[in-house]
Design a protein around this motif. Structure first.
Motif, mmCIF file in Angstrom:
data_model
loop_
_atom_site.group_PDB
_atom_site.id
_atom_site.type_symbol
_atom_site.label_atom_id
_atom_site.label_comp_id
_atom_site.label_asym_id
_atom_site.label_seq_id
_atom_site.Cartn_x
_atom_site.Cartn_y
_atom_site.Cartn_z
ATOM 1 N N ASP A 50 56.202 78.214 56.233
ATOM 2 C CA ASP A 50 57.470 78.611 56.851
ATOM 3 C C ASP A 50 58.169 79.639 55.969
ATOM 4 O O ASP A 50 58.055 79.588 54.745
ATOM 5 C CB ASP A 50 58.382 77.392 57.031
ATOM 6 N N TYR A 51 58.898 80.551 56.602
ATOM 7 C CA TYR A 51 59.638 81.544 55.832
ATOM 8 C C TYR A 51 61.052 81.678 56.383
ATOM 9 O O TYR A 51 61.341 81.271 57.499
ATOM 10 C CB TYR A 51 58.905 82.892 55.827
ATOM 11 N N THR A 52 61.928 82.264 55.574
ATOM 12 C CA THR A 52 63.329 82.337 55.973
ATOM 13 C C THR A 52 63.820 83.763 56.173
ATOM 14 O O THR A 52 64.814 83.976 56.851
ATOM 15 C CB THR A 52 64.227 81.663 54.919
ATOM 16 N N ASN A 53 63.126 84.745 55.599
ATOM 17 C CA ASN A 53 63.632 86.112 55.591
ATOM 18 C C ASN A 53 63.102 86.922 56.784
ATOM 19 O O ASN A 53 61.896 87.132 56.905
ATOM 20 C CB ASN A 53 63.208 86.781 54.271
ATOM 21 N N SER A 54 63.981 87.384 57.649
ATOM 22 C CA SER A 54 63.578 88.157 58.828
ATOM 23 C C SER A 54 63.018 89.534 58.472
ATOM 24 O O SER A 54 62.426 90.197 59.321
ATOM 25 C CB SER A 54 64.788 88.351 59.755
ATOM 26 N N MET A 55 63.209 89.958 57.225
ATOM 27 C CA MET A 55 62.715 91.275 56.809
ATOM 28 C C MET A 55 61.235 91.249 56.438
ATOM 29 O O MET A 55 60.643 92.297 56.176
ATOM 30 C CB MET A 55 63.531 91.794 55.620
ATOM 31 N N PHE A 56 60.630 90.078 56.401
ATOM 32 C CA PHE A 56 59.191 90.017 56.129
ATOM 33 C C PHE A 56 58.443 90.596 57.319
ATOM 34 O O PHE A 56 58.690 90.207 58.466
ATOM 35 C CB PHE A 56 58.734 88.575 55.912
ATOM 36 N N ASP A 57 57.520 91.525 57.037
ATOM 37 C CA ASP A 57 56.797 92.121 58.153
ATOM 38 C C ASP A 57 55.289 92.069 57.989
ATOM 39 O O ASP A 57 54.545 92.614 58.817
ATOM 40 C CB ASP A 57 57.248 93.571 58.381
ATOM 41 N N TYR A 58 54.823 91.451 56.927
ATOM 42 C CA TYR A 58 53.381 91.371 56.683
ATOM 43 C C TYR A 58 53.127 90.060 55.963
ATOM 44 O O TYR A 58 53.842 89.711 55.010
ATOM 45 C CB TYR A 58 52.930 92.570 55.850
ATOM 46 N N PHE A 59 52.096 89.346 56.417
ATOM 47 C CA PHE A 59 51.835 88.017 55.889
ATOM 48 C C PHE A 59 50.351 87.906 55.518
ATOM 49 O O PHE A 59 49.489 88.453 56.203
ATOM 50 C CB PHE A 59 52.186 86.949 56.938
ATOM 51 N N LEU A 60 50.090 87.176 54.431
ATOM 52 C CA LEU A 60 48.719 87.064 53.932
ATOM 53 C C LEU A 60 48.437 85.633 53.526
ATOM 54 O O LEU A 60 49.348 84.872 53.170
ATOM 55 C CB LEU A 60 48.512 87.973 52.707
ATOM 56 N N TRP A 61 47.153 85.292 53.541
ATOM 57 C CA TRP A 61 46.695 84.027 52.990
ATOM 58 C C TRP A 61 45.689 84.319 51.878
ATOM 59 O O TRP A 61 44.817 85.187 52.026
ATOM 60 C CB TRP A 61 46.015 83.165 54.050
ATOM 61 N N TYR A 62 45.845 83.580 50.775
ATOM 62 C CA TYR A 62 44.938 83.688 49.645
ATOM 63 C C TYR A 62 44.380 82.299 49.342
ATOM 64 O O TYR A 62 45.051 81.280 49.549
ATOM 65 C CB TYR A 62 45.663 84.204 48.397
ATOM 66 N N LYS A 63 43.178 82.291 48.796
ATOM 67 C CA LYS A 63 42.530 81.064 48.355
ATOM 68 C C LYS A 63 42.336 81.159 46.847
ATOM 69 O O LYS A 63 41.978 82.229 46.332
ATOM 70 C CB LYS A 63 41.171 80.917 49.059
ATOM 71 N N LYS A 64 42.562 80.053 46.155
ATOM 72 C CA LYS A 64 42.416 80.085 44.699
ATOM 73 C C LYS A 64 41.614 78.894 44.202
ATOM 74 O O LYS A 64 41.974 77.741 44.439
ATOM 75 C CB LYS A 64 43.797 80.108 44.026
ATOM 76 N N TYR A 65 40.534 79.211 43.485
ATOM 77 C CA TYR A 65 39.775 78.189 42.773
ATOM 78 C C TYR A 65 40.315 78.088 41.350
ATOM 79 O O TYR A 65 40.889 79.052 40.818
ATOM 80 C CB TYR A 65 38.298 78.548 42.724
ATOM 81 N N PRO A 66 40.128 76.938 40.690
ATOM 82 C CA PRO A 66 40.554 76.798 39.295
ATOM 83 C C PRO A 66 39.938 77.877 38.412
ATOM 84 O O PRO A 66 38.776 78.248 38.612
ATOM 85 C CB PRO A 66 40.050 75.407 38.901
ATOM 86 N N ALA A 67 40.704 78.400 37.484
ATOM 87 C CA ALA A 67 40.243 79.395 36.505
ATOM 88 C C ALA A 67 39.864 80.729 37.150
ATOM 89 O O ALA A 67 39.164 81.534 36.523
ATOM 90 C CB ALA A 67 39.084 78.857 35.670
ATOM 91 N N GLU A 68 40.283 80.966 38.383
ATOM 92 C CA GLU A 68 40.060 82.255 39.012
ATOM 93 C C GLU A 68 41.377 82.778 39.577
ATOM 94 O O GLU A 68 42.316 82.011 39.804
ATOM 95 C CB GLU A 68 39.038 82.148 40.147
ATOM 96 N N GLY A 69 41.433 84.095 39.833
ATOM 97 C CA GLY A 69 42.600 84.645 40.501
ATOM 98 C C GLY A 69 42.539 84.374 41.991
ATOM 99 O O GLY A 69 41.486 84.026 42.534
ATOM 100 N N PRO A 70 43.671 84.514 42.694
ATOM 101 C CA PRO A 70 43.673 84.339 44.150
ATOM 102 C C PRO A 70 42.744 85.343 44.836
ATOM 103 O O PRO A 70 42.689 86.506 44.455
ATOM 104 C CB PRO A 70 45.136 84.607 44.528
ATOM 105 N N THR A 71 42.039 84.861 45.844
ATOM 106 C CA THR A 71 41.132 85.702 46.631
ATOM 107 C C THR A 71 41.737 85.926 48.009
ATOM 108 O O THR A 71 42.081 84.952 48.695
ATOM 109 C CB THR A 71 39.765 85.024 46.776
ATOM 110 N N PHE A 72 41.850 87.183 48.434
ATOM 111 C CA PHE A 72 42.407 87.512 49.731
ATOM 112 C C PHE A 72 41.511 86.956 50.842
ATOM 113 O O PHE A 72 40.287 87.104 50.827
ATOM 114 C CB PHE A 72 42.544 89.027 49.881
#
Lengths: 114, 112
Positions: B24-46
């Motif tokens: 959920d989000y609150t700001n109406s100015m958001f115009d682009y949304f993403l999901w990332y997956k993260k494994y331990p000891a790694e950076g988020p993966t798009f």
């Protein structure tokens, strides 16, 4: 294609010291963003660099500063380290003009401040 | 002030079933949304993204739905696989900025 790389992997510093973290962007990307991720939280935006200039900043004090170089690599500098600066620092690169704001992350640098 | 919220810290699903992660989000100015997956000891993966002009985007097993009136987005994974077990972050980008604002993350466990 080379992904985003960061160095070092881990770092231990003491309170009051200064630290420099480094990031190489993905090939073809010209924008670098830095994030701080505290344990159990989502990443928080620190700032972004585009064409070697700061292009937006989050809610972080001036002792957090950065640089971007002509080859698009970047540094994050933190002065006067505090215990709360202990976190995972993530660098992300993107290409202005491509798919909107899709940022690709490196593996991060784990900073521990004692 | 948490502008992007993932209210479920964890989710457990049986292999082969659907996983639904919410944001959920609150700001109406958001115009682009993403999901990332993260494994331990790694950076988020798009994983997948969606523009505010759309209400659905699909990529293989992953589908993102956006409900602008409710300021809600969800990620559907069908069928779920044990390798999907990770922390999932949703993120939003305000118009004309380069920054991403992340939720707190949801830990997904897919049981064999």
């Amino acid at each position: 294609e080379t992904g985003v790389t960061q160095s070092p992997t881990h770092l231990i510093k003491t309170r009051g010291q200064q630290v420099t973290l480094r990031c190489s962007s993905q090939s073809g990307h010209n924008t670098v963003s830095w994030y701080q991720q505290a344990l159990g939280q989502g990443p928080q935006f620190i700032f972004q660099y585009y064409r070697e200039e700061e292009n937006g900043r989050g809610n972080f004090p001036p002792r957090f500063s950065g640089l971007q170089f002509p080859n698009y690599s970047s540094e994050l500098n933190v002065n006067a380290l505090e215990l709360d600066d202990s976190a995972l620092y993530l660098c992300a690169s993107s290409q202005v003009g491509s798919v909107r704001d899709t940022q690709y992350f490196g593996p991060g640098t784990r900073l521990t401040v004692l | 002030d948490q502008q992007v919220k993932q209210n479920s810290p964890s989710l457990s699903v049986q292999e082969g079933r659907i996983s639904i992660l919410n944001c959920d989000y609150t700001n109406s100015m958001f115009d682009y949304f993403l999901w990332y997956k993260k494994y331990p000891a790694e950076g988020p993966t798009f994983l997948i993204s969606i523009s505010s002009i759309k209400d659905k985007n699909e990529d293989g097993r992953f589908t993102v739905f956006l409900n602008k009136s409710a300021k809600h987005l969800s990620l559907h994974i069908v069928p779920s696989q044990p390798g999907d077990s990770a922390v999932y972050f949703c993120a939003a980008s305000p118009l004309n900025t380069g920054k991403l604002i992340f939720g707190q993350g949801t830990t997904l466990q897919v049981k064999p």
